[in-house]
Design an enzyme around this catalytic site. Structure first.
Site, PDB file in Angstrom:
ATOM      1  N   ARG A  24       1.268  14.416  13.327  1.00  0.00           N
ATOM      2  CA  ARG A  24       2.028  14.072  12.117  1.00  0.00           C
ATOM      3  C   ARG A  24       2.282  15.363  11.338  1.00  0.00           C
ATOM      4  NH1 ARG A  24      -0.492   8.701   9.517  1.00  0.00           N
ATOM      5  NH2 ARG A  24       1.457   8.706   8.363  1.00  0.00           N
ATOM      6  N   ASP A  59       5.214   0.260  11.795  1.00  0.00           N
ATOM      7  CA  ASP A  59       3.977  -0.364  11.304  1.00  0.00           C
ATOM      8  C   ASP A  59       3.847  -1.836  11.723  1.00  0.00           C
ATOM      9  OD1 ASP A  59       3.290   2.042  10.186  1.00  0.00           O
ATOM     10  OD2 ASP A  59       3.953   1.536   8.170  1.00  0.00           O
ATOM     11  N   LYS A  90       0.833  -1.219   0.000  1.00  0.00           N
ATOM     12  CA  LYS A  90       0.000   0.000   0.000  1.00  0.00           C
ATOM     13  C   LYS A  90       0.864   1.264   0.000  1.00  0.00           C
ATOM     14  CE  LYS A  90      -1.477   1.470   4.121  1.00  0.00           C
ATOM     15  NZ  LYS A  90      -1.192   2.846   4.585  1.00  0.00           N
ATOM     16  N   ASN A  91       1.876   1.277   0.873  1.00  0.00           N
ATOM     17  CA  ASN A  91       2.648   2.506   1.039  1.00  0.00           C
ATOM     18  C   ASN A  91       3.619   2.768  -0.112  1.00  0.00           C
ATOM     19  OD1 ASN A  91       1.257   3.049   3.325  1.00  0.00           O
ATOM     20  ND2 ASN A  91       2.864   2.421   4.750  1.00  0.00           N
ATOM     21  N   CYS A 136      -4.740  12.797  13.221  1.00  0.00           N
ATOM     22  CA  CYS A 136      -4.467  11.379  12.983  1.00  0.00           C
ATOM     23  C   CYS A 136      -4.430  10.657  14.323  1.00  0.00           C
ATOM     24  CB  CYS A 136      -3.117  11.250  12.282  1.00  0.00           C
ATOM     25  SG  CYS A 136      -2.704   9.560  11.917  1.00  0.00           S
ATOM     26  N   ARG A 187      -8.381  -0.780   5.086  1.00  0.00           N
ATOM     27  CA  ARG A 187      -7.596   0.289   4.446  1.00  0.00           C
ATOM     28  C   ARG A 187      -6.234  -0.227   4.008  1.00  0.00           C
ATOM     29  NH1 ARG A 187      -8.313   6.135   7.102  1.00  0.00           N
ATOM     30  NH2 ARG A 187      -7.063   6.531   5.268  1.00  0.00           N
TER      31      ARG A 187
HETATM   32  N1  EPU Z   1       7.732  14.093  10.625  1.00  0.00           N
HETATM   33  C1  EPU Z   1       8.013  15.394  10.971  1.00  0.00           C
HETATM   34  N2  EPU Z   1       7.827  16.361  10.013  1.00  0.00           N
HETATM   35  C2  EPU Z   1       7.407  16.072   8.761  1.00  0.00           C
HETATM   36  C3  EPU Z   1       7.146  14.729   8.423  1.00  0.00           C
HETATM   37  C4  EPU Z   1       7.309  13.757   9.379  1.00  0.00           C
HETATM   38  O1  EPU Z   1       8.399  15.687  12.093  1.00  0.00           O
HETATM   39  O2  EPU Z   1       7.279  17.001   7.952  1.00  0.00           O
HETATM   40  C5  EPU Z   1       7.910  13.049  11.635  1.00  0.00           C
HETATM   41  C6  EPU Z   1       6.609  12.294  11.932  1.00  0.00           C
HETATM   42  O3  EPU Z   1       5.843  12.962  12.913  1.00  0.00           O
HETATM   43  C7  EPU Z   1       7.143  10.966  12.417  1.00  0.00           C
HETATM   44  C8  EPU Z   1       8.395  10.764  11.559  1.00  0.00           C
HETATM   45  O4  EPU Z   1       8.766  12.058  11.112  1.00  0.00           O
HETATM   46  O5  EPU Z   1       7.544  11.072  13.749  1.00  0.00           O
HETATM   47  C9  EPU Z   1       8.212   9.855  10.381  1.00  0.00           C
HETATM   48  O6  EPU Z   1       7.080  10.253   9.625  1.00  0.00           O
HETATM   49  P1  EPU Z   1       6.977  10.010   8.063  1.00  0.00           P
HETATM   50  O7  EPU Z   1       6.844  11.312   7.387  1.00  0.00           O
HETATM   51  O8  EPU Z   1       8.087   9.111   7.634  1.00  0.00           O
HETATM   52  O9  EPU Z   1       5.605   9.237   7.954  1.00  0.00           O
HETATM   53  P2  EPU Z   1       4.643   9.276   6.718  1.00  0.00           P
HETATM   54  O10 EPU Z   1       5.448   9.416   5.499  1.00  0.00           O
HETATM   55  O11 EPU Z   1       3.564  10.252   6.984  1.00  0.00           O
HETATM   56  C10 EPU Z   1       4.684   6.723   6.201  1.00  0.00           C
HETATM   57  C11 EPU Z   1       3.676   5.619   6.122  1.00  0.00           C
HETATM   58  C12 EPU Z   1       3.197   5.264   7.522  1.00  0.00           C
HETATM   59  C13 EPU Z   1       4.404   4.838   8.347  1.00  0.00           C
HETATM   60  C14 EPU Z   1       5.457   5.961   8.349  1.00  0.00           C
HETATM   61  C15 EPU Z   1       6.728   5.576   9.075  1.00  0.00           C
HETATM   62  C16 EPU Z   1       2.669   6.011   3.977  1.00  0.00           C
HETATM   63  C17 EPU Z   1       1.470   6.394   3.198  1.00  0.00           C
HETATM   64  N3  EPU Z   1       2.557   6.053   5.301  1.00  0.00           N
HETATM   65  O12 EPU Z   1       4.004   7.833   6.782  1.00  0.00           O
HETATM   66  O13 EPU Z   1       2.324   4.162   7.373  1.00  0.00           O
HETATM   67  O14 EPU Z   1       4.014   4.544   9.659  1.00  0.00           O
HETATM   68  O15 EPU Z   1       5.790   6.305   6.998  1.00  0.00           O
HETATM   69  O16 EPU Z   1       7.313   4.476   8.494  1.00  0.00           O
HETATM   70  O17 EPU Z   1       3.683   5.647   3.421  1.00  0.00           O
HETATM   71  C18 EPU Z   1       0.576   2.693   7.976  1.00  0.00           C
HETATM   72  O18 EPU Z   1       0.719   2.132   6.877  1.00  0.00           O
HETATM   73  O19 EPU Z   1      -0.134   2.219   8.885  1.00  0.00           O
HETATM   74  C19 EPU Z   1       1.256   3.975   8.216  1.00  0.00           C
HETATM   75  C20 EPU Z   1       0.878   4.835   9.159  1.00  0.00           C
END
Ligand code: EPU
Length: 432
Positions: free
Chosen positions: A121, A308, A22-23, A116, A400
């Site tokens: 996030r 995850d 998915k991701n 969320c 999802r």
């Molecule tokens: N963060 C910041 N600032 C930002 C972006 C992120 O501080 O601008 C922090 C977040 O708060 C978190 C960390 O950095 O503490 C990592 O967040 P990241 O941006 O990597 O998460 P994401 O890209 O929003 C993806 C996956 C998530 C998964 C995370 C971590 C997708 C669509 N989602 O989220 O998947 O948990 O990476 O590996 O790719 C799930 O599938 O259940 C899920 C939540």
């Protein structure tokens, strides 16, 4: 609404197919907006989040055709650059539309994603990165408004308090592939889903080096072409099935996967005393949970232990004799599964961003509530191992991110039923 009824005390036996990730699929769908030519994406998991992303792309003007259950054709000949709140709030991953809109349209107006359940996030790193690429970014009326008329390559450091950002890295890559000049993203996310995106973009004509490492170099090109791409297998789905087998004492084989994507999980399972049999593209796991030892886990960006799989690992540790400590470093509040596991008899206390788990010999079935995707998966695993019957409400959370999980579990000889909530016994409804 649908509920799962799961009869506990069942071991998983047999082999199960693992769906596309998915991701990986979500940003790859967004990347199709970078060209006016058709892209065909295969091995796409059949999930509500994917159908939802398809709807958003259509709203933006792309022609989206579902070729079969797992293949889609996306052609963004025409493109609008506004993604409204009604659509974006339903799925956080829609933030990864920012990069392609900036790259192709030189402007974007994407609603700020809503709250969320897994905790704060922020998207400050996405915004900081775009500004480094010469964009003007303002927050106006709940929208992220980007003027990218001066878009150009630049060095970008994408580190935050909790490490790298997965969708932030995807956004920077998608903006930079069409930006004049050279972009170097330092502290880039190295998750396999980011590598998969880079692989597809390179096939579209992008010049990217270092995808899958913490330093990605991109030389902008003037346009990209269409392509065909097959999504990588879902390492989190694979890990969830492995943990289910470990907890129930089953013997399962996963085929068509990339075992190295689950190295951190395999390491922890081995430390717990399990003996996964790892092939080139398969893993077999046959365990006796009674013989497992507690292990400590700290979630970290890839290749560390994935957040995850944290909830599912918590479930396993609740029945392993001894004390284990699971520390969440990515989303420090991601423990919604804990109160539900406690309802099933688990002995878990939360100290800051750690769960301290005292393993008991078994859990007992109970009515529980799914909250987010991975917390729901943890409840399914716990229910399979528990004594008695568990009713899990709000299973749309699990749909999802897990393609037909109930059907797949039935392939592994498990009794799990998807029922309308009207079929829940009245006594249980009252408790829940
Ligand atoms: N963060 C910041 N600032 C930002 C972006 C992120 O501080 O601008 C922090 C977040 O708060 C978190 C960390 O950095 O503490 C990592 O967040 P990241 O941006 O990597 O998460 P994401 O890209 O929003 C993806 C996956 C998530 C998964 C995370 C971590 C997708 C669509 N989602 O989220 O998947 O948990 O990476 O590996 O790719 C799930 O599938 O259940 C899920 C939540």
């Amino acid at each position: 609404m649908k509920v799962f009824r799961i009869v506990g005390g069942q071991a998983l036996h047999g082999s199960v197919p693992i769906s596309g990730a998915k991701n990986a699929a979500l940003p790859i769908f967004a990347a199709c907006l970078l060209t006016d030519q058709p892209c065909t994406i295969t091995n796409v998991p059949d999930l509500s989040d994917i159908r939802f992303m398809a709807e958003i792309l259509e709203h933006l003007g792309a022609e989206v055709t579902r070729l079969d259950a797992n293949s889609w054709r996306i052609c963004a000949r025409e493109l609008k650059c506004v993604a409204p709140y009604e659509l974006v709030r339903q799925m956080r991953a829609s933030i990864c539309l920012l990069g392609p809109l900036v790259g192709r349209m030189r402007k974007a107006r994407v609603s700020f994603p809503g709250g969320c359940v897994i905790g704060p996030r922020p998207i400050d790193l996405h915004i900081k990165g775009l500004r480094k690429l010469g964009c003007q970014v303002e927050i106006e009326g709940g929208f992220i408004v980007v003027d990218a008329s001066e878009l150009r390559g630049s060095p970008v450091f994408l580190g935050g308090r909790n490490g790298s950002t997965v969708t932030g890295t995807a956004n920077m890559i998608m903006a930079a592939v069409l930006a004049p000049g050279v972009t170097v993203i330092e502290n880039a996310a190295a998750e396999p889903e980011v590598s998969d995106l880079c692989e597809m973009l390179v096939r579209m004509g992008a010049r990217i080096q270092g995808g899958g490492s913490h330093s990605i170099r991109i030389e902008g090109v003037s346009s990209l072409s269409g392509t065909t791409h097959s999504i990588i297998p879902d390492r989190i789905e694979a890990g969830t099935f492995l943990l289910a087998a470990a907890m129930t004492g089953g013997d399962i084989q996963l085929n068509g996967i990339i075992p190295s994507h689950n190295s951190a999980l395999l390491d922890r399972l081995e430390a717990a005393g399990a003996r996964p049999d790892v092939g080139v593209d398969s893993i077999r796991l046959c365990t006796d949970p009674g013989k497992l030892r507690p292990v400590d886990i700290i979630t970290m960006p890839y290749p560390g232990f994935p957040t995850d799989l944290q909830a599912q690992m918590c479930s396993l540790m609740t029945v392993v004799d001894g004390i284990s400590i699971i520390t969440e470093r990515i989303y420090p509040n991601r423990f919604m599964h804990v109160p539900e596991l406690q309802r099933m008899g688990a002995d878990i206390s939360i100290e800051g961003s750690s769960a301290i788990i005292k393993g008991t010999s078994s859990l007992s079935g109970a009515p529980v509530m799914a909250s987010d995707l991975r917390a729901s998966a943890a409840l399914v695993i716990a229910a399979l191992a528990a004594r008695g019957e568990t009713w899990i409400q709000r299973v749309y959370h699990i749909d999802r991110g897990y393609e037909r999980i109930d059907e797949k579990l039935r392939m592994l000889s498990v009794t799990i039923e998807r029922l309308p909530d009207s079929e829940m016994p009245a006594s249980i409804k009252e408790i829940a």
